[in-house]
Each structure stands twice: as structure tokens, then as C-alpha cells.
Design an enzyme around this catalytic site. Structure first.
Site, PDB file in Angstrom:
ATOM      1  N   GLU B  48      42.586  38.875  37.907  1.00  0.00           N
ATOM      2  CA  GLU B  48      42.212  39.681  39.080  1.00  0.00           C
ATOM      3  C   GLU B  48      40.735  40.045  38.970  1.00  0.00           C
ATOM      4  O   GLU B  48      40.262  40.455  37.911  1.00  0.00           O
ATOM      5  CB  GLU B  48      43.085  40.935  39.224  1.00  0.00           C
ATOM      6  CG  GLU B  48      43.179  41.794  37.988  1.00  0.00           C
ATOM      7  CD  GLU B  48      43.928  43.114  38.190  1.00  0.00           C
ATOM      8  OE1 GLU B  48      43.808  43.711  39.270  1.00  0.00           O
ATOM      9  OE2 GLU B  48      44.608  43.540  37.241  1.00  0.00           O
ATOM     10  N   ASP B  59      41.136  54.564  39.103  1.00  0.00           N
ATOM     11  CA  ASP B  59      40.600  54.117  37.826  1.00  0.00           C
ATOM     12  C   ASP B  59      40.215  55.264  36.903  1.00  0.00           C
ATOM     13  O   ASP B  59      39.806  56.337  37.358  1.00  0.00           O
ATOM     14  CB  ASP B  59      39.378  53.221  38.069  1.00  0.00           C
ATOM     15  CG  ASP B  59      39.800  51.822  38.505  1.00  0.00           C
ATOM     16  OD1 ASP B  59      40.598  51.204  37.774  1.00  0.00           O
ATOM     17  OD2 ASP B  59      39.347  51.364  39.570  1.00  0.00           O
TER      18      ASP B  59
END
Ligand SMILES: Cc1ncc(COP(=O)(O)O)c(C=O)c1O
Lengths: 412, 259
Positions: B48, B59
């Protein structure tokens, strides 16, 4: 409250804005919050308990104060203001915080987290946490920590952990991201007390619901004191909570013009501002869809305002919608106009406004002279200016203040 | 072959597959190319590529820094798609796009899908886009032969997972724990129970992400999930020891798929 005032095209949407764009891990938490909020609204005791807490803890109802000297000086409309500065902790932020604190108790949470820009919402949350017995963590952009040191001091005294965020622009948006990350992990014990009418559903609705106490009171006060509703209502717009709190109870009276004042910073043409409405750039960030200050590839831009509480990339999806429908008119006031407005209010009426609120005054000061004396202008004075002493002294360039700071520094 | 079948077919030959990750533009495009070289040599199974975004809420600190530094270094959509198509053309593994929704939203759903397909992409992972906000993206991704990856998380109810599974293609991204990317995950009894619950919700392959860091982790997940997703741990190796450390770490993890 707000519920019946908006046409929900889909739950959590206001026209094309709103929604809930969060990582899947937070979905269940938002569902839990929606259920708790719905149950609280359906409970006839809840709003009463909320109002009672604010009456006994935070000086509600706050007065509407006529401003005859400012009125005379400007020579146009008759001006008055709603005194949210008289709230406990000095701004409207406490309304939302007490409301969400009561909800957090109903959800049996033991910890609260919050973002803060100006520090007002952080102080209000830390105060509520101390009173209600929650553990408390406040995330604050490192830039804001520097410009709002007195509020950091008080949050820490109130028992909160203040975490400075160095990421990105190190301002309010980065503090919101930090809260969403904390919440993704801590949701079982923790409620996120979002401080403005932004973020994923149900926050815009919930924050406006609690803040609508401002406009509900003001409406009644205008009817008693002036015998009628105001012709124009001004409020500054950061995320939009004080503006929606003031506007929503007037929304069904089309004769009342509603004016939102964004932060014009160094001027819209300078690119250094926080006015989100004029560029009309729709985007999705921080859990919701609205107008953001962003570039063509959807990266958020640096914003600027002398008022930390207005220095933010997004605007409430409810206000974005009301801008589209034309129900709320938007304008912007520059940093220098806001500071001039603060000085004028201090000199003429003996009221020290927050720099955020000074933007609402700057908007009104610009327009009031061209209105008739029988027209009434109501300004939301969202907070008091003590916290801005460093910024205002800087802008004024007060030499005695600077030498005082040097002396204090030398003593340590 | 569609992505799910590719995974099933490979999975028949390996105890577990490995999906690796890179933030495009961090630490540099040149470094990304060397990471991708290492991924090709290690014969990883899927990759990815993350398009940097200024507000990466899903994140943790390492990837937040990676996103923001990439942008500060001038990372753009143009650079991203160039590296994407270059990679898809030279690598044997399927390449997926990972981005936050604003990037796809600003491009427009149709343009995003066409660009992704045109660049040789096989699907996309958008962590802040719940299925009910997909709108026409679901139909457009199907028309373009792109797998729209859905997430199962420890807080998802069974009912919710069933709804998500209906829109899922390729595989399901299974989140191992609460929180954001980057910190450690205990591979314990609780996790195996969670995976068993996920397994009952879909016939698609399951990919486990968040906190998988070592060859040992991969070994312990063999036969338990179909794909192990490794992101932060490899980037951390690059930060500590550059390309050599990265290659060593990756090779070790890739080998742990069999031995
Ligand atoms: C006194 C005051 N007014 C206004 C604002 C702006 O927020 P909002 O637009 O949500 O009212 C703040 C934010 O910190 C504030 O402290």
C-alpha cells in the site's frame, strides 16, 4: 432546541455539510454518544438540571448590557451586547462544557479530554473536570501554549495535564487531531469534550444545543428591555459555537439579520487569515465535511489570526449551510480592526473584550454608523479579554508593560 | 484475477502473506524507490502506498511525522501518482492506494477511481471514510475493478461488521487494537478471540494491521490471518539504520512466512 430548526437531509447533515468521517474504531463511540445525547434531550429533567448548574456555578443568565457611549460615538444604530464574558472562566465555552460534563456523567465516563486554542475551552474543561471529578487531559498547539501561557498555568493548577502539540501548524487543528487519536484508544473511559460546533456528528448539533442558551436568554432579554427583537445580531466565528448559540434561537425570525464575523487576519488578499466562507472550498477533515481553508490538493493551509480562538481551518457545518442558504451573512474583520474595536470598547464602556469577541465588535462598528438610531444591534461578547493581556499589550506597544515583564523575568 | 482470488491463490502456497507500506515522499522519493526495491527482492505479497495528508488522524506519531515531512518536502499528488504507476508497472505485487478521504474527495470520486486504475492500482484503503459515506464511490470502484477495503475493529458490533462486509472487496483490514498506527500490539488470547469473531463475519481474506513488528509476530499469525500488514516497524528500521537495516528487517519478516 436546535433539533427542530434544521432540515436534516440525512442524520448529521446540514445541507451538503456535516457527517461523521472517522476511523471505524470510533464509530461505536459516536453511536454511544448519539444515544446518550438523544436520551438526555428526551429527559425533561436534563435541560433544567443543565440550566440550574449554570445559574448556580456560572452567573447565568448573563445580562444584555446597553452600550450608550459606543452608540453615541458611532452615531448610528442602538447597540447592546450579550455578556458571555461574565461567565465563570470568562467565556461562553463553559456552557458547552457543563452540558457535555453532565452527559459524560450519564455515560459513566471517568476521564475527559479536550483541544484548546485560546485556552478558554481548556480552562473551562479543566474547571468542569475538577468540579465533576473527572481526570483531564488538554491538548494544545505549541504555538498557542506560547501565546496563552496564563491559561496553561490555570489548567495545570486545576489538575489537568496539558500536552503541547508540535505537529503541523501547532495550533487548534493539530490539537483536535491529537484528541481524536487519544479518543481512538481511550474511549471506554473517556469522553471527548469538543469545544466548538465542528467535528463529526453529533458534535455540531450537541454543541449548538448547549450554546443555544445564549440566544434563548438574549431573545427574552431583548423583548423585556427593548420591547422587540434586535434588527441585527453579530457574533465572531471560530468554529462557530458562540455564533450558533446566539443565532439559532433567532433563526425563525427573518426580520433579525444574523452576521458572522470571521478572522480577516492581515486581510483576505494577504492570504494570512482564517476566513473560510469566502473561498467556499468544500473538504473533509477532522471528522466532518465543511468549508476548509485548503489548497487544490486538499492539504489544509496555515491560518492566521491575532485571536487564537479564531485561528482554525474549518467552520461549523451548520454555519456553512446557513451561509449557503443566505440566512447568515458573513464578513471578516482584520487583526488591526479587532484590536481597535477592543480599545474602543474598553475606553467607552469599561468592558474588556476577548480578541475573538472584538472581531464581532469590529464587524458591528463598521456597519452600525450607517444604520438608524431606532434600529437595534446586538453583539455577542463571547469572552473577556484578561487572557489576551500579552497580545493586546504587544499590539498597543505599552512600554511600561514591557519593562514590567523584564523586571519580573529578572527576578527569577 | 480479482484481488481476493489472488490472495487466496497465494495463500494456498504460503502460511501467511505480507503487505508492506510506504508514505510517498518520506523520507524522500528516492528512499521510497529503494524501499520498493527491497519489497520486490523480498517478494512481498501486497503493497500500500500512502498519499500524504496534512491531517492524518488515524496515524500515530511516526506516520504523522512522515506525512507532514513529506508535504514540507514538497510531496504532491503528481509525484504520488508517478511513483504509483512506476511501481505498479515494475513490481510483481498488487499495489493499493492508501489515502485520507479529502484527497479522493477533492479529486472527485470518478477522477480518483480512473486515476487509480490508470496507474495500475488494484484497490484503496481510506481510513476516515465509513461505508455509509461512500456515495457513488462504491459503484465507481466496482466499475473500475478496484477493491474498496473495509475495516473491522475491536469496537465494531457484529451487526456493523456484517454491513461493512457487504461493501467489502479484496480483503478486510482487521484492526488489532484500539488506538492509532505505530504502537505495539499484544498477540495474545484476546487477539485470537477477536480474529475468530472477525472470521465469522466474512468469507473474504483477513489482513491484520496495527503493531505487527517482528518475524516472530508473523510466525505467530501464520494460519491465524491471511495477511500481516507491516508499516511503522519497517519505517522505524529505516530511520534507525537506513536501507541495510530496512532490508534485513524486511527479509527476516518475509522469510517468517514459511519458516
Ligand atoms: C472568547 C472566545 N470567543 C470565541 C471563540 C471562538 O470559538 P467559537 O467560534 O466556537 O465560538 C473562542 C475560542 O476559543 C473564545 O475563547
Amino acid at each position: 432546541m436546535t433539533q427542530e430548526l434544521f432540515d436534516f437531509t440525512k442524520p448529521g447533515y446540514y445541507g451538503q455539510y456535516g457527517g461523521a468521517f472517522v476511523p471505524e474504531i470510533l464509530r461505536a463511540t459516536l453511536d454511544e454518544l448519539i444515544a446518550a445525547f438523544d436520551a438526555a434531550r428526551a429527559d425533561d429533567q436534563f435541560w433544567g438540571a443543565y440550566v440550574r448548574e449554570l445559574q448556580t456555578y456560572s452567573c447565568r443568565p448573563t445580562p444584555v448590557t446597553p452600550l450608550p457611549n459606543l452608540t453615541k460615538k458611532l452615531g448610528g444604530a442602538t447597540i447592546c451586547c450579550k455578556r458571555e464574558d461574565l461567565n465563570h472562566t470568562g467565556a461562553h465555552k463553559v456552557n458547552n462544557v457543563i452540558g457535555q460534563g453532565l452527559l459524560a456523567k450519564r455515560m459513566n465516563k471517568t476521564r475527559v479530554i479536550a483541544e484548546t486554542g485560546a485556552g478558554q475551552h481548556g480552562v473551562a474543561t479543566a474547571t468542569m473536570a475538577a468540579r465533576f471529578g473527572f481526570e483531564c487531559t488538554i491538548y494544545m498547539g505549541a504555538v498557542d501554549v506560547r501565546r496563552q501561557r496564563p491559561n496553561v498555568f490555570w489548567m495545570e493548577q486545576l489538575g489537568a495535564t496539558v500536552v503541547p502539540i508540535e505537529d503541523g501548524s501547532a495550533t487548534l487543528k493539530d490539537a483536535i487531531n491529537a484528541c481524536l487519536r487519544d479518543w481512538s484508544e481511550s474511549m471506554d473511559s473517556t469522553h471527548y469534550v469538543l469545544g466548538t460546533a465542528c467535528g463529526p456528528h453529533p458534535f455540531p448539533h450537541m454543541v449548538s444545543y448547549f450554546q443555544s442558551i445564549i440566544g434563548q436568554e438574549a431573545r427574552g432579554q431583548m423583548l423585556t428591555q427593548s420591547g422587540r427583537l434586535p434588527d441585527r445580531v453579530y457574533a465572531c466565528v471560530g468554529g462557530g459555537s458562540n455564533a450558533l448559540g446566539m443565532f439559532v434561537p433567532f433563526i425563525k425570525n427573518p426580520e433579525v439579520e444574523l452576521v458572522g464575523v470571521e478572522a480577516g487576519g492581515h486581510g483576505i488578499e494577504s492570504g494570512r487569515h482564517a476566513a473560510r466562507i469566502p473561498a467556499h472550498d468544500i473538504g473533509v477533515a477532522q471528522g466532518y465535511k465543511t468549508l476548509f481553508l485548503q489548497d487544490d490538493e486538499g492539504q489544509m493551509r496555515e491560518t492566521h489570526s491575532v485571536a487564537a480562538g479564531l485561528d482554525y481551518i474549518g467552520v461549523s457545518p451548520i454555519l456553512a449551510h446557513l451561509a449557503d442558504t443566505g440566512r447568515v451573512r458573513f464578513t471578516a474583520a482584520r487583526d488591526d480592526e479587532a484590536i481597535a474595536a477592543a480599545k474602543l470598547l474598553i475606553a467607552t464602556e469599561g468592558i474588556i473584550p476577548a480578541l475573538e469577541s472584538s472581531h464581532a465588535f469590529a464587524g458591528a462598528i463598521r456597519e452600525a454608523p450607517s444604520m438608524r438610531p431606532d434600529e437595534i444591534v446586538l453583539i455577542n461578547l463571547s469572552g473577556r479579554g484578561d487572557k489576551d493581556i500579552f497580545t493586546i499589550a504587544d499590539a498597543i506597544g505599552d512600554e511600561r508593560w514591557f519593562s514590567y515583564l523584564r523586571e519580573m523575568g529578572a527576578r527569577r | 484475477m480479482n484481488l481476493a482470488d489472488y490472495i487466496r491463490e497465494r495463500r494456498a502456497r504460503r502460511g501467511i502473506l505480507l503487505m508492506t507500506h510506504a508514505v510517498v515522499g518520506y523520507p524522500s522519493l528516492e528512499a521510497n524507490r529503494r524501499m520498493l526495491d527491497a519489497m520486490i527482492s523480498a517478494d512481498v505479497d501486497l503493497v500500500e502506498l500512502q498519499l500524504p495528508f496534512s491531517e492524518p488522524v488515524a496515524d500515530g506519531p511516526l506516520f504523522v511525522k512522515a506525512n507532514l515531512d513529506a508535504l514540507a518536502g514538497g510531496a504532491s499528488h503528481g509525484q504520488y501518482w508517478n511513483l504509483f504507476s512506476e511501481t505498479a508497472a515494475r513490481a510483481p505485487f498488487p499495489v493499493l492506494a492508501m489515502c485520507y478521504y479529502n484527497s479522493a474527495f477533492r479529486m472527485g470520486h470518478a477522477a480518483f477511481c480512473e486515476r487509480l486504475r490508470g496507474s495500475g492500482g488494484r484497490g484503496f484503503i481510506i481510513p476516515d471514510l465509513p461505508r455509509e459515506e461512500y456515495g457513488d464511490l462504491e459503484a465507481l470502484s466496482a466499475e473500475n475493478g478496484l477493491a474498496a477495503i473495509q475495516f473491522f475493529t475491536p469496537t465494531s458490533t457484529d451487526e456493523r461488521m456484517m454491513r461493512l462486509a457487504q461493501g467489502a472487496r479484496g480483503f478486510v483490514y482487521c484492526v488489532a487494537r484500539r488506538g492509532v498506527t505505530g504502537s505495539a500490539t499484544e498477540l495474545d488470547r484476546g487477539l485470537y478471540d477477536l480474529l475468530a469473531r472477525y472470521r465469522r463475519m466474512t468469507d473474504l481474506p483477513l489482513a491484520l494491521g496495527f503493531g505487527i513488528a517482528s518475524a516472530d509476530d508473523i510466525r505467530r499469525l501464520r494460519g491465524v490471518v491471511d495477511i500481516a500488514i507491516v508499516g511503522s516497524a519497517l519505517l522505524r528500521s529505516w530511520e534507525r539504520g537506513g536501507e541495510d537495516a530496512y532490508r534485513a528487517h524486511l527479509t527476516e519478516m518475509a522469510q517468517a512466512r514459511y519458516s
